[in-house]
Design an enzyme around this catalytic site. Structure first.
Site, PDB file in Angstrom:
ATOM      1  CE  LYS A 240      -3.846  -1.976   2.856  1.00 20.99           C
ATOM      2  NZ  LYS A 240      -4.887  -1.484   1.850  1.00 20.99           N
ATOM      3  CG  ASP A 251      -7.770  -4.269   7.148  1.00 23.91           C
ATOM      4  OD1 ASP A 251      -8.896  -3.896   6.517  1.00 23.91           O
ATOM      5  OD2 ASP A 251      -7.069  -4.843   6.172  1.00 23.91           O
ATOM      6  CG  ASP A 310      -4.084  -3.795  -0.212  1.00 21.93           C
ATOM      7  OD1 ASP A 310      -4.199  -4.164   0.807  1.00 21.93           O
ATOM      8  OD2 ASP A 310      -4.367  -2.599  -0.744  1.00 21.93           O
ATOM      9  CD  GLU A 312      -5.877  -8.094   3.273  1.00 23.22           C
ATOM     10  OE1 GLU A 312      -6.499  -7.692   4.044  1.00 23.22           O
ATOM     11  OE2 GLU A 312      -5.490  -7.505   2.158  1.00 23.22           O
ATOM     12  NE  ARG A 314     -11.367  -9.195  -2.021  1.00 23.11           N
ATOM     13  CZ  ARG A 314     -11.729  -8.341  -3.058  1.00 23.11           C
ATOM     14  NH1 ARG A 314     -12.259  -8.499  -3.894  1.00 23.11           N
ATOM     15  NH2 ARG A 314     -11.877  -6.941  -2.337  1.00 23.11           N
TER      16      ARG A 314
END
Length: 461
Positions: A240, A251, A310, A312, A314
């Site tokens: 990122k 997150d 990025d 990740e 799911r």
């Protein structure tokens, strides 16, 4: 305690909550001293304003809180909560002005106005005490406030103190408080137990990836909650940019929110069989990071082409959802800080959710309005299914083009749910960007009160 109502036997000043158009009439009905106090202080009843009414000895004997107009209140989740931190120290009892159908929410906002994240320094706001208003379930409101405080604390804690190990410890502590059983599968044991996606995402981090599994309750319908527990997300090899990495301690907001919801359910003693699944990982960078163009096989057997490391969240949810679905729960809910597309669509204040069950959607939306936890339904849009099918594998974790990102992520997750009677996915933000009455800046609960309010109808409790 900051999330407890004052003793109902305590001496409490009356608090008159007045809309702007009611101030003049109310003042005209009071004694001369009170009327002069209102007029000389220019109190107009504007939302968020307060006024102390002194007694003959100069000591405050009552207080006013402005309730503004209906249009002003529509812009606030908890319109009265601002008064809690402005009034003179002491205890208050609402004497007038809050509609019965708003009392519980306003009381909740009042308690939440006492929240401050104080792990590293004391940030507890000074807040006046409140006697629980007549007609509300005071114990339930206190449970809601304490459960939200848990969620906020978890999200606010930085990743150096809230990695996968600490998130596991938080779940174990919560389970012990209410007699729940918690089991954890860690590290390479994830491969032996057939959780390959969770292992792949978290294997590069210093702390081993893990799947936390909490069970509580022996009777009633089966409710399973799955929460994304990415304790920090660097983006992996698709690193990122700095501007996007700054808030990645949050997150794991999906995990924090399902733990807050689980606390509500257990503290209220709902008669159901609760299961909470949290894939806890850190998406980091190392020599064994998973890579773009890797093709991974999931617990369900579906293969996934990695087109962006990025995306990740799911992946770890997919293995957890597949496990949850194997038990055929009556209601399966996933919560995750999953896509920036959801924020673009509805902003930080709304929690978008997806479900194929129209009745469940209505129940959740109505409960969200009742319980000051607004949500907004987005569609599992079938024509976009082709976007998550790369051809070389069963699924693509990051379709190119960037269109409908929240929907394609939800469609991806739905591929791992087949047998559950009802399924809903929440793509939440879990963060309050600016402080508001009852809502401190930082970690935030989004969706659990709406879900809680919908459970009696959704599960026939």
């Amino acid at each position: 305690m900051p999330f407890t109502f004052a003793d109902p036997k305590a001496e409490a000043r009356p608090l008159y909550v007045l809309e702007s158009e009611e101030v003049a009439l109310w003042a005209a009905q009071q004694d001369d001293a009170t009327r002069r106090c209102v007029e000389s202080n220019g109190f107009t009843g504007a939302l968020g304003t307060t006024l102390m009414i002194p007694g003959p000895d100069g000591v405050p004997r009552a207080a006013l809180a402005g309730y503004g107009t209906a249009a002003q209140r529509a812009r606030q989740r908890f319109p009265l909560a601002g008064a809690a931190t402005q009034l003179a120290p002491g205890t208050y009892r609402i004497a007038l002005g809050v509609p019965d159908d708003m009392l519980a929410n306003e009381a909740l906002g009042w308690l939440l106005s006492g929240y401050g994240f104080s792990r590293y320094r004391d940030n507890t706001p000074k807040r006046a005490g409140l006697v629980a208003p007549d007609g509300i379930d005071a114990a339930q409101v206190e449970i809601l406030a304490r459960s939200e405080a848990l969620t906020r604390d978890l999200v606010n804690t930085p990743a150096n103190d809230m990695g996968p190990e600490a998130l596991e410890d938080a779940a174990i502590k919560l389970g012990a408080e209410f007699g729940a059983d918690v089991s954890v599968t860690r590290g390479d044991d994830l491969l032996a137990a057939n959780f390959p996606l969770i292992h792949a995402v978290g294997r590069a981090a210093a702390q081993a990836p893990r799947l936390i599994d909490m069970r509580w309750g022996e009777l009633g319908p089966k409710l399973t909650l799955v929460g994304k527990g990415v304790c920090f997300d660097t983006g992996g090899l698709n690193l990122k940019p700095v501007s996007s990495m700054g808030l990645m301690k949050k997150d794991m907001g999906g995990a924090a929110n399902v733990l807050g919801l689980a606390r509500m359910i257990m503290a209220l003693g709902l008669q159901l069989r609760l299961r909470v699944l949290i894939p806890a990982v850190e998406n980091s960078v190392s020599g064994n990071s998973f890579r773009p163009q890797d093709i991974l096989r999931s617990r369900k057997g579906l293969t996934v082409e990695i087109n962006n490391t990025d995306a990740e969240g799911r992946l770890v949810l997919a293995d957890a959802l597949a496990l949850a679905d194997e038990e055929t729960p009556d209601l399966l809910i996933s919560m995750a800080t999953l896509t920036g597309a959801a924020r673009v669509a509805v902003g930080p204040d709304l929690a978008p959710f997806f479900t194929d069950d129209d009745t469940l959607a209505i129940e959740i939306e109505q409960a969200g309005r009742r319980m000051a936890d607004p949500v907004w339904r987005l569609p599992f849009w079938e024509p976009y299914e082709a976007l998550i099918e790369p051809g070389i594998a069963d699924l693509d974790n990051a379709p190119s083009g960037g269109m409908a990102g929240s929907i394609t992520a939800a469609l991806f997750l739905r591929r791992f749910v087949e047998t559950s009677a009802k399924y809903a996915h929440f793509d939440i933000y879990a963060w309050q960007p600016t402080a508001a009455p009852g809502r401190s800046k930082g970690g935030f609960l989004q969706g659990p009160r709406a879900i809680l309010g919908a459970l009696p109808q959704a599960l026939n409790l």
